[in-house]
Scaffold this motif. Structure first.
Motif, mmCIF file in Angstrom:
data_model
loop_
_atom_site.group_PDB
_atom_site.id
_atom_site.type_symbol
_atom_site.label_atom_id
_atom_site.label_comp_id
_atom_site.label_asym_id
_atom_site.label_seq_id
_atom_site.Cartn_x
_atom_site.Cartn_y
_atom_site.Cartn_z
ATOM 1 N N LYS A 83 0.830 -1.403 -0.155
ATOM 2 C CA LYS A 83 0.010 0.068 0.016
ATOM 3 C C LYS A 83 0.755 1.325 0.008
ATOM 4 O O LYS A 83 0.660 2.254 -0.938
ATOM 5 C CB LYS A 83 -1.015 -0.043 1.147
ATOM 6 N N PRO A 84 1.956 1.344 0.866
ATOM 7 C CA PRO A 84 2.771 2.542 0.743
ATOM 8 C C PRO A 84 3.563 2.816 -0.600
ATOM 9 O O PRO A 84 3.406 3.921 -1.034
ATOM 10 C CB PRO A 84 3.782 2.329 1.945
ATOM 11 N N LEU A 85 3.954 1.949 -1.318
ATOM 12 C CA LEU A 85 4.416 2.040 -2.578
ATOM 13 C C LEU A 85 3.161 2.544 -3.572
ATOM 14 O O LEU A 85 3.577 3.320 -4.409
ATOM 15 C CB LEU A 85 4.767 0.806 -3.109
ATOM 16 N N LEU A 86 2.186 1.892 -3.421
ATOM 17 C CA LEU A 86 1.128 2.405 -4.358
ATOM 18 C C LEU A 86 0.497 3.814 -4.144
ATOM 19 O O LEU A 86 0.359 4.723 -5.049
ATOM 20 C CB LEU A 86 -0.103 1.386 -4.294
ATOM 21 N N GLU A 87 0.815 4.086 -2.922
ATOM 22 C CA GLU A 87 0.383 5.389 -2.682
ATOM 23 C C GLU A 87 1.598 6.560 -2.932
ATOM 24 O O GLU A 87 1.608 7.737 -3.336
ATOM 25 C CB GLU A 87 0.131 5.734 -1.008
ATOM 26 N N GLU A 88 2.741 6.135 -3.075
ATOM 27 C CA GLU A 88 3.925 6.779 -3.553
ATOM 28 C C GLU A 88 3.994 6.937 -4.933
ATOM 29 O O GLU A 88 4.304 8.104 -5.356
ATOM 30 C CB GLU A 88 5.072 6.296 -2.755
ATOM 31 N N ILE A 89 3.891 6.221 -5.441
ATOM 32 C CA ILE A 89 3.969 5.960 -7.035
ATOM 33 C C ILE A 89 3.460 7.362 -7.810
ATOM 34 O O ILE A 89 4.238 8.229 -8.620
ATOM 35 C CB ILE A 89 3.725 4.938 -7.738
ATOM 36 N N PRO A 90 2.194 7.613 -7.568
ATOM 37 C CA PRO A 90 1.641 8.818 -8.269
ATOM 38 C C PRO A 90 2.245 10.155 -7.995
ATOM 39 O O PRO A 90 2.139 11.213 -8.439
ATOM 40 C CB PRO A 90 0.179 8.932 -7.917
ATOM 41 N N THR A 91 3.095 10.118 -6.615
ATOM 42 C CA THR A 91 3.758 11.435 -6.133
ATOM 43 C C THR A 91 5.071 11.378 -6.855
ATOM 44 O O THR A 91 5.653 12.685 -6.858
ATOM 45 C CB THR A 91 3.620 11.600 -4.649
ATOM 46 N N LEU A 92 5.463 10.475 -7.396
ATOM 47 C CA LEU A 92 7.019 10.702 -8.093
ATOM 48 C C LEU A 92 7.051 11.487 -9.405
ATOM 49 O O LEU A 92 6.043 11.700 -10.032
ATOM 50 C CB LEU A 92 7.466 9.170 -8.299
#
Length: 626
Positions: free
Chosen positions: A376-385
């Protein structure tokens, strides 16, 4: 204890109930032995035949007393007949069944059993009894004669009217000639383990399988459903008896075996799982809709639900077999793409790199599943990259500066996957900028004697990582130009750089390149003091040197030119050299090497001192510098 009444006496002509006989069958035989039919016999008793069939208490009590039935005989007979308990439920052999599993317009039976009872009898209808197990739709064969009972093969009779259907004497009288002529006979069949199990449970109430923990109607229904799904998955004809036998083989051994069977059904050709409800159409229809409110199926429903939640990417709020899923457990690549709005190929790169999928995973996107909570943390982070342009804009760096920070490991992109165009976390850049600016001296515009960190690298060859490490530990001051934004406005003092001990290893290399140096002296300068160790490295051909004759002692010795020393540094390094270049403690360096399983260079299996291959230690050094 026999029923009795001072007003009602036992009839002089009576018969004993046959094993497993039903109430309509016994009533018809009592009518026959008393020379009448079922309807007339009921009237003679002062009741109606319909009241007998409806099992009205008063009518049954009168009939039991006149027939001489003991209470236990009556109870057994009613248990094989089935007793209504409200709604569409019946109690049959102590178990709760839906009515249609026991009551049906199509009447089945074993012609061999009926024919044997009628043989050599002057009045066959007095002896021909209908067995209660023939009523149960889960029973497919007479175990005594191995004759099938399936209604489509050869039903004895059929009628939708209760009084007509259950007038057993009249119906048997109609079919008696055909019965005696063998017209109802079919090919015999071999009973299965399912047939034996069901007969034993109905007749004796005994069950040595795991199914003993489950209500009988639910158990026999689930066996049939599971078996049909297994046969369908194998693309085999869904024969009813074969389905029950196959389903029983799995279900009788318990939840683990049931789960394995479900796995076989749901396994896709690419190694993933079919995630559509069409993967288990019959089971899901039965457990989720047809028997949704029947709690006798809860045990099987729980097993199937748990397995589906383990392998299916079910969204939070969705319903699975009557229960709402509070949170998502699994994602598929397809569902994660829908929820995040990120393309599947980009997500696949991130998730594969993070270990969610093996690199050679060829499953379809909808079947490529992973732990939703873990990632979940990775999925939440990807759009912010962000990409390089946004990253350097946010931190005020040029493209060259950003690349040098990455090359030295000061800043690391979130992913190394080359096809991903937005690998940067803006927070990493801002954190570095904030850290350095906290240490910075504010400089007026145009203050001389200061240069950017990148310029230091270009001018004297120090890496960006070395300069930033020196700033962090206070060996170099950092300034902030008022006229420049962000990282590009951070500068260091030129004079401090030139006088810094950071340049000493470089100066040593430059001095050595201008002439020659004794190989032993060079070895001591880089921390190799074991006698003969460095010479062995030279003689083994692993680093270049020249063997010359000393002009005074006349002894041969190894000397190294600037090019020889440069060649050594291109291939090897030592903890002493690393300490001088990075400022790190020797123990920190050695602990990092040990943690990554890096050992000193060995010559013919023997270490030649604290000398390491540069290509092996470089990745670790980059990590330490950052």
């Amino acid at each position: 204890m026999r029923r009795s009444s001072p007003l009602i006496e036992t009839l002089p002509l009576a018969v004993e109930p046959s094993e497993r006989e039903t109430l309509p069958s016994f009533f018809s035989r009592m009518a026959a032995i008393n020379g009448t039919d079922a309807t007339g016999f009921a009237l003679d008793l002062g009741v109606s035949f319909k009241r007998i069939l409806n099992q009205e208490q008063e009518a049954i009590d009168i009939f039991a007393t006149r027939s001489g039935l003991a209470p236990d005989q009556l109870a057994t007979m009613l248990s094989w007949t089935g007793e209504r308990i409200g709604g569409v439920r019946m109690k049959f052999r102590g178990e709760v069944f839906v009515s249609r599993a026991v009551r049906n317009p199509i009447i089945r039976g074993c012609p061999h059993c009926l024919r044997e009872a009628a043989e050599k009898q002057a009045f066959p209808l007095r002896h021909m009894a209908m067995a209660g197990d023939w009523l149960c739709r889960g029973v497919d064969v007479c175990l005594r004669h191995c004759h099938p009972l399936m209604p489509l093969l050869m039903p004895l009779w059929e009628s939708s009217r209760l009084v007509n259907r259950d007038d057993v004497g009249a119906r048997l009288d109609e079919i008696l000639p055909d019965l005696q002529a063998g017209k109802f006979d079919c090919d015999l069949i071999e009973p299965s383990a399912y047939d034996v199990w069901l007969d034993r449970r109905l007749s004796q109430g005994k069950d040595k399988t795991w199914l003993a923990t489950q209500p009988l109607f639910a158990a026999m229904t689930f066996c049939a459903l599971l078996g049909r799904e297994l046969l369908r998955a194998q693309e085999l004809e869904a024969d009813d008896r074969a389905a029950k036998a196959k389903g029983f083989d799995a279900a009788s051994r318990g939840p683990e075996t049931i789960t394995c069977a479900l796995d076989r059904i749901l396994q896709a050709g690419d190694g993933g799982y079919f995630g559509s409800k069409q993967a288990l159409p019959m089971l899901l229809e039965a457990l989720g809709r047809l028997y949704r409110s029947d709690d006798s199926f809860d045990g099987f429903r729980d097993i199937v639900r748990r397995h589906l939640l383990r392998i299916w990417p079910v969204e939070a709020g969705d319903e699975v077999l009557g229960q709402t899923v509070p949170e998502r457990r699994l994602h598929s690549l397809a569902s994660a793409s829908r929820e995040t709005g990120v393309g599947k190929s980009v997500l696949n790169g991130f998730l594969t790199e993070a270990g969610a999928f093996p690199p050679d995973d060829t499953r379809a996107d909808a079947r490529k599943t992973f732990d939703a909570k873990k990632y979940k943390p990775l999925l939440e982070e990807i759009p912010t990259l962000v990409g390089p342009f946004a990253m350097r804009k946010a931190m005020g760096a040029t493209l060259v500066e950003l690349k040098s920070l990455e090359a030295d490991g000061v800043l690391s992109p979130r992913t190394k996957v080359a096809t991903i165009k937005s690998p940067w976390r803006v927070s990493d850049g801002l954190f570095l900028l904030e850290e350095l600016e906290r240490k910075a001296i504010l400089l007026e515009a145009g203050t001389p004697g200061w240069e950017t960190i990148r310029h230091v690298h270009k001018r004297v060859g120090l890496s960006v990582g070395q300069v930033i490490a020196a700033i962090r530990d206070g060996r170099l001051r950092v300034g902030k130009r008022a006229e420049a934004f962000g990282y590009h406005g951070l500068v260091v003092n030129v004079a401090e750089v030139d006088q810094s001990e950071l340049l000493r290893p470089r100066e040593q290399k430059m001095a050595a390149m201008e002439g020659e140096i004794n190989a032993a002296a060079f070895a001591r300068s880089i921390g190799v003091r074991e006698k003969g160790a460095f010479q062995a490295l030279i003689e083994g051909g692993h680093t270049p040197a020249m063997e010359v004759l000393h002009p005074v002692t006349k002894r041969s010795q190894w000397r190294m030119s600037g090019a020889d020393i440069a060649a050594f540094y291109d291939k090897f390094t030592t903890p002493t050299v690393i300490v001088k270049e990075t400022g790190l403690h020797r123990n920190t360096i050695l602990a990092a090497f040990a943690a990554h399983g890096i050992e000193a260079f060995r010559l013919n299996g023997v270490a030649v001192g604290p000398i390491y291959l540069l290509k092996e230690v470089a990745p670790v050094l980059n990590t330490l510098k950052s």
